[in-house]
Scaffold this active site. Sequence first.
Site, PDB file in Angstrom:
ATOM      1  N   HIS A   1       0.443  -1.034  -0.072  1.00  0.00           N
ATOM      2  CA  HIS A   1      -0.147  -0.118   0.042  1.00  0.00           C
ATOM      3  C   HIS A   1       1.329   1.375   0.033  1.00  0.00           C
ATOM      4  CE1 HIS A   1      -3.848   1.824   1.543  1.00  0.00           C
ATOM      5  NE2 HIS A   1      -2.571   3.383   1.828  1.00  0.00           N
ATOM      6  N   GLU A   2       1.989   1.223   0.815  1.00  0.00           N
ATOM      7  CA  GLU A   2       2.567   2.441   0.716  1.00  0.00           C
ATOM      8  C   GLU A   2       4.051   2.963   0.156  1.00  0.00           C
ATOM      9  OE1 GLU A   2       1.785   5.087   3.260  1.00  0.00           O
ATOM     10  OE2 GLU A   2       0.523   3.161   4.434  1.00  0.00           O
TER      11      GLU A   2
ATOM     12  N   HIS B   1       1.828   4.631  -2.725  1.00  0.00           N
ATOM     13  CA  HIS B   1       2.167   6.750  -2.763  1.00  0.00           C
ATOM     14  C   HIS B   1       3.276   6.556  -2.457  1.00  0.00           C
ATOM     15  CE1 HIS B   1      -1.943   7.274  -0.374  1.00  0.00           C
ATOM     16  NE2 HIS B   1      -1.906   5.477   0.303  1.00  0.00           N
TER      17      HIS B   1
ATOM     18  N   GLU C   1      -4.897   7.923  -2.830  1.00  0.00           N
ATOM     19  CA  GLU C   1      -4.751   6.862  -2.387  1.00  0.00           C
ATOM     20  C   GLU C   1      -5.253   5.169  -3.752  1.00  0.00           C
ATOM     21  OE1 GLU C   1      -5.770   5.367   1.147  1.00  0.00           O
ATOM     22  OE2 GLU C   1      -4.842   6.736   1.538  1.00  0.00           O
TER      23      GLU C   1
END
Lengths: 499, 499
Positions: free
Chosen positions: A262-263, A266, A292
Amino acid sequence: MKEQEFLNEIKEIQLLTEAIGLLEWDSQTGMPEASSDFRGETVGYISGMAFERSVGPKVQEALAYFEDHSEELSEVGLAVYNKVKEDYELNHSIPAERMQAYNTALTNAHAAWLKARKAKDFAEMKNEIQTIVDFLKEFIPYWKKDEATNYDVLLNQYEPGLTVEKLDQIFAQVKAGIMEIRTTVAEKGTVPRTDFLSRQVTKAQQRRFVSGVAEQLGYDFSRGRLDDTVHPFMLALNRKDARITTRWDETDFTMATFGVIHEAGHGIYEQSIDSKYDYTPLATGASMGIHESQSLFNEIIIGSNKQFWQKQFPFFKECTEGTFDDIDFETFYDSLKETKASLVRIEADSLTYPLHIIIRYEIEKMIFNEDVSVADLPQIWNDKYEEYLGIRPENDLEGIVQDVHWSGGSFGYFPSYALGYMYAAQLRHAMGQEIDVDTILASDDYSVIKNWLTEHIHQYGASRKPNQLIMDATGEALNPQYLIDYMKSIYYDVYKITE
Amino acid sequence: MKEQEFLNEIKEIQLLTEAIGLLEWDSQTGMPEASSDFRGETVGYISGMAFERSVGPKVQEALAYFEDHSEELSEVGLAVYNKVKEDYELNHSIPAERMQAYNTALTNAHAAWLKARKAKDFAEMKNEIQTIVDFLKEFIPYWKKDEATNYDVLLNQYEPGLTVEKLDQIFAQVKAGIMEIRTTVAEKGTVPRTDFLSRQVTKAQQRRFVSGVAEQLGYDFSRGRLDDTVHPFMLALNRKDARITTRWDETDFTMATFGVIHEAGHGIYEQSIDSKYDYTPLATGASMGIHESQSLFNEIIIGSNKQFWQKQFPFFKECTEGTFDDIDFETFYDSLKETKASLVRIEADSLTYPLHIIIRYEIEKMIFNEDVSVADLPQIWNDKYEEYLGIRPENDLEGIVQDVHWSGGSFGYFPSYALGYMYAAQLRHAMGQEIDVDTILASDDYSVIKNWLTEHIHQYGASRKPNQLIMDATGEALNPQYLIDYMKSIYYDVYKITE
């Protein structure tokens, strides 16, 4: 006033912002705890300076001058001007002493939130939340342009162009879709085996695996790093320094695995913004929702993909050194996509997650558009959880005090998370028109996927609005059906449902 | 102008300095390499701002006002005023455009130094060093007050009150003392066994040991941290955040062991400064020499102490998990204090180290007081190594280009290291008049030692001059005989010499 002079002022503000970024990152990754008072002074001082500059005489002068001389600006200069003007209007419209009082209220509310968590009781923060709501209701008229309702004004601060009218419709559709999937899964599904997920995987083993995966997905460790923290986040000082963080649980490798994936999404976004936006406020994501969408593209699109996991499974087995030798691939894959109602948002699986957001959205709308009493919120919260998820919090820590957002004044922020889900699924669909995504995820080289996202989303930074980006990238406005279809395909496969 | 207004201006400059400190620490401990250009912009901008403020109108106004109204200042306010005035005079006396040109020359010299290292040839940096020397010779008249010689001016910037006249005498005595010990050891000594020092000790094992030792010595990890770096250093943002760094060699545990013990000494100093100096330029060490006295007290006084090692040996054995089971304590202890001529200062043992400094001192003095040609320096360097240490560099990387200091303009800085040695030994002697140091080092609780140093040195920060601190703490001015006596006792014991 020359463009160069304007851009130089903006650059200096950005440089202060980078310093603040590092101070924040450090305070969450390993700063000696005892020094938080000193750190508070430093961050407070430099943040204050950056804020003052952002609404200061030089910026004012530039905004006034280029209002009438926009033809003197380059393409980048004009985009920066528009962004600076937007931020200025947002920041400058509130009288300074009211803004200062509001900041004090936020500090008090954060302290009250910590107390409420300890007491597991919303009553401890009720008054402070009321104060914040009152402040925001006082500020909304200053911010309001042509938005229809009060809550529209707040939504727009996080996702420009978003309205209650649109969201009501979209969330109704999402809710119905998820409810249908949940009912089908509950009635006809075969629950996957998950007992082995709690087997011990050392931090070193997990780190090796997730670092390898993040790198394959396109996260550039020479322009980033991975550190430990309590509440994981990505923080980009600039496109050459986009840092990700995670926490580790040796008896639940899925936490750091999906967390880092997930990170990394970003981080890849920030690393891929066009260099022409360096040292400007455009060198960041277009909105929270778009940001997101990139982390969730990694986490729920790629992270739910069977071909991807088939490809990664041998590497996972190698990293975990025999721990999962008795588990075959199908069993392993299915275990990752179990769905189960939960009370805590950040522990939710990808199917039920949007319901957590819809509950918060409905309550926020009630607060700002229907003047519901703050005192009634815990009851409303608990009732909604019972209605949508079939479970009821036993105390407020499992319920309304679980999130930091409201005590931080971030009303209107939660919908971004759900937007991220929908954007990600819609981008996946559009990508699929041009690229055989499954085949690529089964291969050794994922760069085609990353490059598609960079071409359609990343490169623009904050120079385009979310709705424009999504329209250009996918050929249509936000359409939640892609998310519902995607969820259906994943969960019906895992739960062995044939319609 | 009120005192509070003055102290607030100083505090804001300190807060900028703390931010710069973190940016520097980060760039040396794990910043993504690729982002050094961005980091350079941020550090350059904030450093420039801090410098401008330090010589800016508010500081000027305060200095002018309190010149005539010093009675309005509190005790701390007056001490801050004196320090700020000193720094102002140092920074402000040089015309701004010359200072800017000098900074450019330093940047060029650093690049040339890197080239010279690569080529192992001083010729690559000769011109740049000449430029720096010319700048300093131009600046010295601006800085000069009542110092006798040009080089005195430079010495004073690092160690207030130090003179060539004193140092000539002191270094002659130190040199003679060390030469005598070296001759005796070479003629009559038994060389200790050291083969086992290269046994594999993992980073984790070393980390456990040195962290434990640093903590016992008084380094407070709740107000510090230990990170990896290439060139070890201590950096204090404030007394609650004094960070140490080290590098690790798994086939030479002594590097990190003595390295961390050394840096912990710097860290303990910063952690123990009186809180009344918070947010002022007095919240730092009194001088480079005094700072080194604290790190070297740890490294060469405690780190050479037989009782200390006897106490630590079981812990060392525990941490190294059997690797040294065949080594008895005496053999182990003796191995740590082998002495051997070496070409590279930072690899030197504690007996020969001062000779490396004396060589640099003599050369710097020749440059500034005798106008020796920069072109002749490599020859002079090599001849001195041959004369003092009996070995000659085969190339300039082993010789004159090994250190970064000269290309950084830090002429006059090297003597600080030798002063640190002498101060440490003198402090040890004074401490011994009040405390049974050996007995304490054999015990579980070293706090008496740390407290003695805090009482006599640490607490004052930069509010007192080095010579005053040493005089007050030891009852006499700098006296190199204590170092010579101490070295003699250690090395004669290790080399089994009975006079």
